[in-house]
Enzyme design. Structure first.
Site, PDB file in Angstrom:
ATOM      1  N   CYS A 273       0.863  -1.187   0.000  1.00 30.44           N
ATOM      2  CA  CYS A 273       0.000   0.000   0.000  1.00 30.44           C
ATOM      3  C   CYS A 273       0.899   1.236   0.000  1.00 30.44           C
ATOM      4  O   CYS A 273       2.129   1.133   0.142  1.00 30.44           O
ATOM      5  CB  CYS A 273      -0.860  -0.006   1.261  1.00 30.44           C
TER       6      CYS A 273
ATOM      7  N   HIS B 117       5.577  -5.046   8.775  1.00 32.68           N
ATOM      8  CA  HIS B 117       5.617  -6.421   9.281  1.00 32.68           C
ATOM      9  C   HIS B 117       5.867  -7.417   8.151  1.00 32.68           C
ATOM     10  O   HIS B 117       4.957  -8.102   7.689  1.00 32.68           O
ATOM     11  CB  HIS B 117       4.315  -6.745  10.020  1.00 32.68           C
TER      12      HIS B 117
ATOM     13  N   CYS C 229       2.438   5.938   8.808  1.00 28.70           N
ATOM     14  CA  CYS C 229       1.553   6.145   7.659  1.00 28.70           C
ATOM     15  C   CYS C 229       0.642   7.347   7.927  1.00 28.70           C
ATOM     16  O   CYS C 229       0.057   7.447   9.021  1.00 28.70           O
ATOM     17  CB  CYS C 229       0.707   4.904   7.419  1.00 28.70           C
TER      18      CYS C 229
ATOM     19  N   HIS D  94      -1.064  -4.695  19.401  1.00 26.32           N
ATOM     20  CA  HIS D  94      -0.552  -4.348  18.074  1.00 26.32           C
ATOM     21  C   HIS D  94       0.119  -2.975  18.159  1.00 26.32           C
ATOM     22  O   HIS D  94      -0.400  -2.070  18.822  1.00 26.32           O
ATOM     23  CB  HIS D  94      -1.694  -4.324  17.048  1.00 26.32           C
TER      24      HIS D  94
ATOM     25  N   GLU E  58       0.240  -0.472  16.265  1.00 27.92           N
ATOM     26  CA  GLU E  58      -0.597   0.684  15.895  1.00 27.92           C
ATOM     27  C   GLU E  58      -1.522   1.072  17.049  1.00 27.92           C
ATOM     28  O   GLU E  58      -1.731   2.265  17.320  1.00 27.92           O
ATOM     29  CB  GLU E  58      -1.422   0.375  14.638  1.00 27.92           C
TER      30      GLU E  58
ATOM     31  N   THR F 224      -6.419   0.745  11.629  1.00 29.85           N
ATOM     32  CA  THR F 224      -6.622   0.910  10.183  1.00 29.85           C
ATOM     33  C   THR F 224      -6.719  -0.421   9.437  1.00 29.85           C
ATOM     34  O   THR F 224      -7.130  -0.443   8.277  1.00 29.85           O
ATOM     35  CB  THR F 224      -5.451   1.689   9.565  1.00 29.85           C
TER      36      THR F 224
ATOM     37  N   CYS G 101      -8.369   1.661   6.458  1.00 28.56           N
ATOM     38  CA  CYS G 101      -7.827   2.418   5.315  1.00 28.56           C
ATOM     39  C   CYS G 101      -8.265   1.814   3.967  1.00 28.56           C
ATOM     40  O   CYS G 101      -8.756   0.679   3.905  1.00 28.56           O
ATOM     41  CB  CYS G 101      -6.308   2.476   5.413  1.00 28.56           C
TER      42      CYS G 101
ATOM     43  N   SER H   5       1.333  -9.601  10.728  1.00 27.17           N
ATOM     44  CA  SER H   5       0.716  -8.556   9.903  1.00 27.17           C
ATOM     45  C   SER H   5      -0.801  -8.642  10.070  1.00 27.17           C
ATOM     46  O   SER H   5      -1.434  -9.602   9.629  1.00 27.17           O
ATOM     47  CB  SER H   5       1.116  -8.765   8.434  1.00 27.17           C
ATOM     48  N   SER H   6      -1.358  -7.617  10.696  1.00 27.92           N
ATOM     49  CA  SER H   6      -2.799  -7.637  10.998  1.00 27.92           C
ATOM     50  C   SER H   6      -3.626  -7.722   9.721  1.00 27.92           C
ATOM     51  O   SER H   6      -4.547  -8.534   9.608  1.00 27.92           O
ATOM     52  CB  SER H   6      -3.169  -6.370  11.784  1.00 27.92           C
TER      53      SER H   6
HETATM   54  S1  SF4 Z   1      -2.880   2.466   7.254  1.00 24.12           S
HETATM   55 FE1  SF4 Z   1      -3.347   1.373   5.336  1.00 24.12          FE
HETATM   56  S2  SF4 Z   1      -2.189   2.543   3.789  1.00 24.12           S
HETATM   57 FE2  SF4 Z   1      -1.310   3.032   5.779  1.00 24.12          FE
HETATM   58  S3  SF4 Z   1       0.368   1.567   6.105  1.00 24.12           S
HETATM   59 FE3  SF4 Z   1      -1.446   0.732   7.105  1.00 24.12          FE
HETATM   60  S4  SF4 Z   1      -2.339  -0.618   5.537  1.00 24.12           S
HETATM   61 FE4  SF4 Z   1      -0.953   0.774   4.470  1.00 24.12          FE
END
Ligand code: SF4
Length: 333
Positions: free
Chosen positions: A30, A59, A115, A143, A145, A184, A214, A242-243
């Site tokens: 992405c 990841h 991101c 996680h 994030e 996301t 996302c 990797s989620s």
């Molecule tokens: S938020 Fe979406 S676009 Fe951004 S790194 Fe994660 S998967 Fe990729």
């Protein structure tokens, strides 16, 4: 050497059995992952090795090892980095506010590869907090994030909800003063259920301006939903941590493809499962490079007479510019 496959069906003459491969499009990298990897590579080009990276930049082991070979040093905590003028890159998943503060206190030259779509969630959470709202974050505990988003605000300001059961049990401080945000990379369908329950219980809850899941997560899941009912088996190229890759495997199963596996490399393919099929779906998580998809297709081509068809579900043209300190140097090329 090609390992003989006892499961492989062959004609009496020894010809390979046909295998139709439906390749999901979009799949793989992405815009946020491309930006994060480019950030590390560009920093190495400009400043020379080493470039320190906090956490796996994305990841995927292959990506991490490739960058390590170019001069990246991966750490989990800034305390592992000696006093240095070398750049220190924060991964695409985002970091708690304490991390850039720690970098400043150590006089590190930080480059933030978070991101922009994760940063958007951070800014919205801060806005809700400033407006006095309690924030429900839908996501997976532990996680990076989620740790990063919760770490934008003081402890207790963001409450984590992982499942429908959590949403049913959630007790807010003030039911009339709530907002929600999400990780996301969640399952679009699971999240919709959790959100529906939260909205039913707390009608005044404030939603994100634009969905937090996302575009890349959504598009990859939609492509899998389209392909999964048409195939005997599905391979998701991606890492176990990797989620978004894990969610793709789940989406494939729920869409009717019972043989769905997350595979990092061709060597991981279980030929007891994938050795007797006629139609195979392949996709890749947002952090999995295309070279690994090609490796997987080659492994099937060694055993089957493969015919590849691309099944396109959406067109993507999202692009994120590099972190500011790296931009001018790109333009000067
Ligand atoms: S938020 Fe979406 S676009 Fe951004 S790194 Fe994660 S998967 Fe990729």
């Amino acid at each position: 050497m090609t390992v003989p496959n006892p499961q492989q069906k062959q004609s009496p003459e020894g010809a390979k059995s046909p295998l139709k491969v439906l390749l999901c499009q979009p799949r793989g990298f992405c815009a946020g992952v491309v930006r994060a990897i480019d950030t590390v590579e560009r920093a190495i080009e400009i400043y020379g090795p080493p470039v320190y990276v906090r956490h796996e930049i994305v990841h995927n082991r292959y990506v991490v090892e490739s960058l390590r070979a170019k001069g990246a040093i991966f750490v989990e905590d800034l305390s592992e980095i000696p006093q240095t003028e070398a750049p220190v890159v924060f991964s695409a998943h985002g970091v708690p506010k304490a991390v850039p503060e720690d970098a400043r206190s150590r006089n590190f030259f930080a480059l933030d590869a978070t991101c922009p779509l994760v940063t958007k969630v951070h800014r919205e959470a801060e806005l809700h907090f400033r407006r006095g709202r309690e924030i429900v974050l839908i996501g997976h505990a532990g996680h990076p994030e989620v740790i990063g988003t919760m770490g934008q605000l003081p402890p207790g300001a963001v409450r984590l909800v992982e499942t429908v059961a959590d949403a049913a049990a959630f007790v807010p401080k003030d039911a009339g003063n709530l907002a929600y945000a999400t990780q996301t990379t969640l399952s679009v369908d699971d999240t919709a259920e959790v959100v529906a329950l939260l909205k039913a219980r707390f009608p005044a809850i404030v939603s994100p301006h634009k969905e937090d899941i996302c575009y890349a997560t959504t598009n990859r899941q939609e492509a899998v939903k389209r392909v999964a009912p048409m195939v005997d088996a599905m391979i998701v190229v991606g890492a176990p941590n990797s989620s978004n890759s894990q969610r793709l495997r789940e989406v494939a199963e729920r869409s009717g493809c019972v043989k769905a596996a997350l595979v990092q490399r061709a060597a991981d393919i279980d030929w007891n499962v994938f050795g007797d099929i006629a139609r195979l779906g392949i996709t890749a998580g947002a952090s999995a490079p295309e070279i690994l998809v090609e490796e997987i297709i080659d492994a099937f081509a060694a055993r089957y007479a493969v015919e590849v068809e691309i099944v396109r579900d959406a067109h993507e043209d999202v692009f994120f510019p590099l972190p500011r300190p790296l931009r001018g140097t790109v333009a000067a090329e």
